[in-house]
Motif scaffolding. Sequence first.
Motif, PDB file in Angstrom:
ATOM      1  N   ALA A  98       0.815  -1.211   0.000  1.00 13.60           N
ATOM      2  CA  ALA A  98       0.000   0.000   0.000  1.00 13.60           C
ATOM      3  C   ALA A  98       0.850   1.263   0.000  1.00 13.60           C
ATOM      4  CB  ALA A  98      -0.938   0.002   1.209  1.00 13.60           C
ATOM      5  N   VAL A  99       1.949   1.245   0.770  1.00 16.29           N
ATOM      6  CA  VAL A  99       2.816   2.424   0.830  1.00 16.29           C
ATOM      7  C   VAL A  99       3.383   2.747  -0.545  1.00 16.29           C
ATOM      8  CG1 VAL A  99       5.053   3.256   1.667  1.00 16.29           C
ATOM      9  CG2 VAL A  99       3.401   2.298   3.277  1.00 16.29           C
ATOM     10  N   ILE A 100       3.774   1.715  -1.280  1.00 16.58           N
ATOM     11  CA  ILE A 100       4.376   1.943  -2.589  1.00 16.58           C
ATOM     12  C   ILE A 100       3.325   2.253  -3.645  1.00 16.58           C
ATOM     13  CG2 ILE A 100       5.667   0.812  -4.461  1.00 16.58           C
ATOM     14  CD1 ILE A 100       7.245  -0.660  -2.325  1.00 16.58           C
ATOM     15  N   SER A 101       2.132   1.677  -3.535  1.00 20.54           N
ATOM     16  CA  SER A 101       1.155   1.798  -4.613  1.00 20.54           C
ATOM     17  C   SER A 101       0.126   2.907  -4.421  1.00 20.54           C
ATOM     18  CB  SER A 101       0.421   0.465  -4.814  1.00 20.54           C
ATOM     19  OG  SER A 101      -0.324   0.128  -3.646  1.00 20.54           O
ATOM     20  N   ASP A 102       0.023   3.505  -3.260  1.00 18.93           N
ATOM     21  CA  ASP A 102      -0.939   4.595  -3.035  1.00 18.93           C
ATOM     22  C   ASP A 102      -0.201   5.924  -2.873  1.00 18.93           C
ATOM     23  OD1 ASP A 102      -3.334   3.129  -3.175  1.00 18.93           O
ATOM     24  OD2 ASP A 102      -3.043   2.392  -1.134  1.00 18.93           O
ATOM     25  N   TRP A 103      -0.562   6.910  -3.665  1.00 18.08           N
ATOM     26  CA  TRP A 103       0.174   8.163  -3.810  1.00 18.08           C
ATOM     27  C   TRP A 103       0.341   8.953  -2.522  1.00 18.08           C
ATOM     28  CZ3 TRP A 103      -1.979  12.889  -2.541  1.00 18.08           C
ATOM     29  CH2 TRP A 103      -3.364  12.900  -2.322  1.00 18.08           C
ATOM     30  N   ALA A 175       2.599  -2.751  -7.973  1.00 16.53           N
ATOM     31  CA  ALA A 175       2.530  -1.575  -7.104  1.00 16.53           C
ATOM     32  C   ALA A 175       2.873  -0.304  -7.877  1.00 16.53           C
ATOM     33  CB  ALA A 175       3.484  -1.745  -5.917  1.00 16.53           C
ATOM     34  N   HIS A 176       3.942  -0.375  -8.681  1.00 17.46           N
ATOM     35  CA  HIS A 176       4.376   0.795  -9.443  1.00 17.46           C
ATOM     36  C   HIS A 176       3.317   1.197 -10.460  1.00 17.46           C
ATOM     37  CE1 HIS A 176       6.751   3.014 -12.523  1.00 17.46           C
ATOM     38  NE2 HIS A 176       7.291   3.525 -11.437  1.00 17.46           N
ATOM     39  N   ARG A 177       2.700   0.214 -11.109  1.00 15.85           N
ATOM     40  CA  ARG A 177       1.669   0.505 -12.098  1.00 15.85           C
ATOM     41  C   ARG A 177       0.468   1.199 -11.448  1.00 15.85           C
ATOM     42  NH1 ARG A 177       1.676  -4.105 -14.357  1.00 15.85           N
ATOM     43  NH2 ARG A 177       0.006  -5.096 -13.177  1.00 15.85           N
ATOM     44  N   ARG A 178       0.050   0.700 -10.282  1.00 17.79           N
ATOM     45  CA  ARG A 178      -1.064   1.325  -9.566  1.00 17.79           C
ATOM     46  C   ARG A 178      -0.738   2.770  -9.200  1.00 17.79           C
ATOM     47  NH1 ARG A 178      -4.680  -1.046  -6.134  1.00 17.79           N
ATOM     48  NH2 ARG A 178      -3.738   0.096  -4.410  1.00 17.79           N
ATOM     49  N   LEU A 179       0.494   2.986  -8.735  1.00 13.28           N
ATOM     50  CA  LEU A 179       0.907   4.330  -8.343  1.00 13.28           C
ATOM     51  C   LEU A 179       0.873   5.273  -9.540  1.00 13.28           C
ATOM     52  CD1 LEU A 179       2.065   6.215  -6.147  1.00 13.28           C
ATOM     53  CD2 LEU A 179       4.340   5.505  -6.891  1.00 13.28           C
ATOM     54  N   GLN A 180       1.411   4.838 -10.674  1.00 13.42           N
ATOM     55  CA  GLN A 180       1.436   5.683 -11.857  1.00 13.42           C
ATOM     56  C   GLN A 180       0.039   5.986 -12.364  1.00 13.42           C
ATOM     57  OE1 GLN A 180       4.150   7.238 -12.973  1.00 13.42           O
ATOM     58  NE2 GLN A 180       5.132   6.286 -11.205  1.00 13.42           N
ATOM     59  N   GLN A 181      -0.867   5.013 -12.272  1.00 10.48           N
ATOM     60  CA  GLN A 181      -2.250   5.252 -12.669  1.00 10.48           C
ATOM     61  C   GLN A 181      -2.884   6.343 -11.815  1.00 10.48           C
ATOM     62  OE1 GLN A 181      -3.802   1.263 -12.280  1.00 10.48           O
ATOM     63  NE2 GLN A 181      -3.601   0.846 -14.471  1.00 10.48           N
ATOM     64  N   GLN A 182      -2.587   6.303 -10.517  1.00 14.42           N
ATOM     65  CA  GLN A 182      -3.152   7.315  -9.619  1.00 14.42           C
ATOM     66  C   GLN A 182      -2.609   8.703  -9.933  1.00 14.42           C
ATOM     67  OE1 GLN A 182      -2.543   6.064  -5.553  1.00 14.42           O
ATOM     68  NE2 GLN A 182      -3.560   4.102  -5.898  1.00 14.42           N
TER      69      GLN A 182
END
Length: 259
Positions: A98-103, A175-182
């Motif tokens: 969650a830390v890595i994937s949520d902005w 995780a990285h993909r989710r972060l970039q999408q956000q």
Amino acid sequence: MKTIDFKTLLRQELEDRCKRNPSYSLRAFATQLEIDASTLSKILKGKRPLGPQMIKKLGARIGMSTKEVSVFSRLADKSADAAAEQMTFEQITYDRFAVISDWYHFAILELMQIKDFRTDPAWIAKALGMQRSEVSAAIERLQRVGLLKVNDNGTWDDVSGGNTTSIGPEMMSTAHRRLQQQFLEKASESLVQVPIQERDHSTMTMAVDRSRLPAAREKIKRFRRSLAKFLTEGDVRDEVLNLNIALFPITKLHERKNV
């Protein structure tokens, strides 16, 4: 720490889609996954087990890579104790993911550098456009993974050292993909919410030599670091910005593996 299993990953994916589109539903998610809505509901509630084949099918439907799917497929073949041991070895935990994937986790850490920062969750929620409950949960998570220290006197220390946290290579791309999408969604919102004098959106379309892409990525990396150094060395820090650079093909002239 709570380990992340495939059921949790599916639930998080559904929650993210509902946040992006309030009209999105479990039934719509089931349709995309090509399974019955009642079956999906049972899976998310833990009333129906997930075997390796079902994990492979659903993982592919939500865009997971073959390596990522294989991690969960292997775990589904193991006993509960062996699976838990493997999860620990792979360093895949819900908190770290969650830390890595949520902005907002690292946004909170950066916000601590702002002049007149307050440790009040309500103030942080207003500053970042979040719900207070989300902020409180993020603060607890940052403490659990060792990136934030809350002192007895109420002050906070950023103890991340500018580093992130480990979740294992197989899960990093998800995780990285989710972060970039956000962040892409944040960038889109800023087009209509932030005056043009306070942002920069620009694009360029070009025919290129693909062999130069690795060198181009290195140039982008150096530029990011140089610009970050320039912006953070100002006299007063009074805003948190996100620098998001995208370089990608718009043609489909070459075969590519799934991400």
